[in-house]
Scaffold this active site. Structure first.
Site, PDB file in Angstrom:
ATOM      1  CE1 TYR A   6      42.447  29.818  39.576  1.00  0.00           C
ATOM      2  CE2 TYR A   6      41.078  27.861  39.698  1.00  0.00           C
ATOM      3  CZ  TYR A   6      41.197  29.232  39.715  1.00  0.00           C
ATOM      4  OH  TYR A   6      40.080  30.011  39.865  1.00  0.00           O
ATOM      5  CG  ASP A  36      44.107  22.559  45.252  1.00  0.00           C
ATOM      6  OD1 ASP A  36      43.068  21.859  45.314  1.00  0.00           O
ATOM      7  OD2 ASP A  36      44.143  23.675  44.693  1.00  0.00           O
ATOM      8  CE  LYS A  81      37.375  21.958  39.475  1.00  0.00           C
ATOM      9  NZ  LYS A  81      38.691  22.523  39.635  1.00  0.00           N
TER      10      LYS A  81
HETATM   11  C1  LIG Z   1      38.951  23.950  40.265  1.00  0.00           C
HETATM   12  C2  LIG Z   1      40.073  24.073  41.175  1.00  0.00           C
HETATM   13  C3  LIG Z   1      40.079  24.978  42.248  1.00  0.00           C
HETATM   14  C4  LIG Z   1      38.982  25.992  42.437  1.00  0.00           C
HETATM   15  O1  LIG Z   1      37.746  25.403  42.673  1.00  0.00           O
HETATM   16  P1  LIG Z   1      36.410  26.253  42.397  1.00  0.00           P
HETATM   17  O2  LIG Z   1      35.317  25.343  42.887  1.00  0.00           O
HETATM   18  O3  LIG Z   1      36.362  26.483  40.917  1.00  0.00           O
HETATM   19  O4  LIG Z   1      36.514  27.510  43.157  1.00  0.00           O
HETATM   20  C5  LIG Z   1      41.131  24.960  43.130  1.00  0.00           C
HETATM   21  N1  LIG Z   1      42.147  24.092  42.979  1.00  0.00           N
HETATM   22  C6  LIG Z   1      42.195  23.209  41.961  1.00  0.00           C
HETATM   23  C7  LIG Z   1      43.338  22.255  41.866  1.00  0.00           C
HETATM   24  C8  LIG Z   1      41.176  23.183  41.014  1.00  0.00           C
HETATM   25  O5  LIG Z   1      41.254  22.337  39.993  1.00  0.00           O
END
Ligand SMILES: *Cc1c(COP(=O)(O)O)cnc(C)c1O
Length: 433
Positions: free
Chosen positions: A148, A243, A271
């Site tokens: 994701y 990511d 995060k």
């Molecule tokens: C949570 C997450 C996102 C998206 O971040 P948001 O702050 O929810 O938009 C993108 N990449 C990874 C790996 C994530 O865990």
């Protein structure tokens, strides 16, 4: 330990919410669709705990989906925020706190020589993709099934938990023309990536991945996978992007790239670096980052980006994490937890496999190993739903989907782990029949 919680008020609040907001929530996975039952409405959080609006207390293994690595509402973060708020909430002008957090990120994360702050992980990933395309002059990107990268159009292809949970392979509203440039491969499958490169010569801007997956359940890279991607991207003149929105400052202070010694060209963060406020960031080699506006032509902006409150929470959180012994403590807490969970399932004759790295863990209720999303889907989701419900009744708040990783924090002590493992023992024994 109460067996049946009174959640009357939660139910009332949530039924009103259903009339007001789609699905009653501001983000889909909170709605408990994949585990059944009613979502719990939180009132407050502190340390390893969350309290619902009926006054029930839970040991929380989501930690606001990652940010709360020092424990919820850490007193030092709260005090720093109280001081910062006196000076105003948003400047819309340069602020010294941005320099401070930027320096901390650059010092910590091996690939990052320059950084841009945004407001979410989604924004960071969206911006990084534009930058990848601009830098290479190529339009295609390779992502992995189950990973994701936020909800931007071009990433909503085989995008893991949130989407998988709702059973939507893709989302309506995403034009085919957009996703036509998104190529996908199974995680841990270097051959598939090689094939995509040879089928699309000089067309692939780069490869983006979760270097440890948390959005298809918890899946680790096999030895050689990250190194192989590093070589393949370099050979093909394309970029490697980690990511680390979830794994940054969680797997180690410098993220997965520091822990595993593989340095990507660009990195996205989020995060943890916001310490519980909305923050994302992307960064990498100076040569690439210099292309971002206003230094270069690649446009990207944000009204609230780099605001003093978010920067303050991030700075304080990283200061806490930087202290001696932090990651050793997180590692030992988390491995004790996952080993206990696995033991407990096995004692009850339930198929399980799982693991942890630092403060991130996960398990699937199936025979392992799980190396990619296809294998993750052999998880017994019905059984997981029952487990989730039994744990909730016993005051343990697990992610409401089998395709999410779990998170521990510095505030989770032996006492909470013991209570959690006791609840697992009881729950596995109830659901095995
Ligand atoms: C949570 C997450 C996102 C998206 O971040 P948001 O702050 O929810 O938009 C993108 N990449 C990874 C790996 C994530 O865990």
């Amino acid at each position: 330990m109460t067996d049946i919680l009174n959640t009357t008020h939660s139910k009332e609040v949530f039924s009103s919410a259903l009339e007001l907001m789609p699905g009653g929530v501001s983000s889909p996975v909170r709605a408990f669709k994949s585990v059944g039952g009613q979502p719990i409405v939180f009132d407050r959080v502190k340390g390893p705990y969350a309290w619902d609006v009926d006054g029930n207390r839970y040991i929380d293994y989501i930690g606001s989906w990652g940010p709360a690595i020092c424990g919820h509402a850490h007193p030092e973060v709260i005090t720093a925020l109280q001081e910062a708020i006196e000076k105003g909430t948003s400047f819309g002008a340069p602020c010294i706190l941005e320099n401070k957090l930027a320096e901390m990120v650059i010092d910590a994360v091996p690939s990052v020589e320059m950084v841009r702050f945004v407001n979410s992980g989604t924004e960071a990933c969206m911006a990084v993709l534009r930058l990848m395309r601009a830098f290479t002059g190529r339009d295609k990107v390779i992502k992995f099934d189950g990973c994701y990268h936020g909800h931007a159009d071009m990433f909503l292809v085989k995008a893991g938990s949130g989407v998988a949970t709702l059973g939507l392979p893709d989302s309506p509203g995403v034009p085919r023309t957009t996703t036509a440039n998104t190529l996908t491969a199974p995680y841990n499958d270097l051959e598939a990536v090689k094939k995509l490169f040879s089928e699309n010569p000089d067309a692939i801007s780069g490869v983006i991945l979760e270097p440890i997956v948390g959005n298809a359940g918890f899946i680790t890279p096999e030895p050689g996978f990250l190194e192989g991607l590093r070589e393949l991207t370099t050979e093909n003149g394309s970029l490697l992007v980690f990511d680390e929105v979830m794994t940054g400052f969680r797997i180690s202070y410098g993220g997965v790239q520091e822990k595993f010694g593989v340095t990507p060209d660009l990195t996205t963060l989020g995060k943890v670096i916001g310490g519980g406020l909305p923050v994302g960031a992307y960064g990498g080699r100076k040569e690439i980052m210099s292309m971002v506006a206003p230094s270069g032509p690649v446009y990207q902006a944000g009204t609230l980006s780099g605001n003093p409150l978010a920067m303050t929470a991030g700075i304080k959180t990283l200061e806490l994490l930087k202290q001696e012994g932090t990651y050793e403590k997180l590692e030992s807490t988390t491995s004790r937890l996952i080993e206990g969970i696995i033991q407990s399932a096995e004692n009850n004759g339930i198929a399980i496999n799982g693991g942890s790295v630092s403060a991130m863990f996960g398990f699937f209720l199936c025979e392992g190993p799980v190396r990619n999303f296809e294998e993750a889907k052999t998880n017994n989701s019905e059984l997981f739903g029952k487990l989730h419900m039994e744990m909730l009744k016993r005051g343990i708040y697990l992610a409401p989907s089998p395709f999410e990783a779990g998170f521990t924090s510095l505030a989770h002590s032996d006492e909470e782990i013991d209570r959690t493992l006791e609840a697992f023992d009881q729950s596995f024994s109830v659901i095995k029949n």
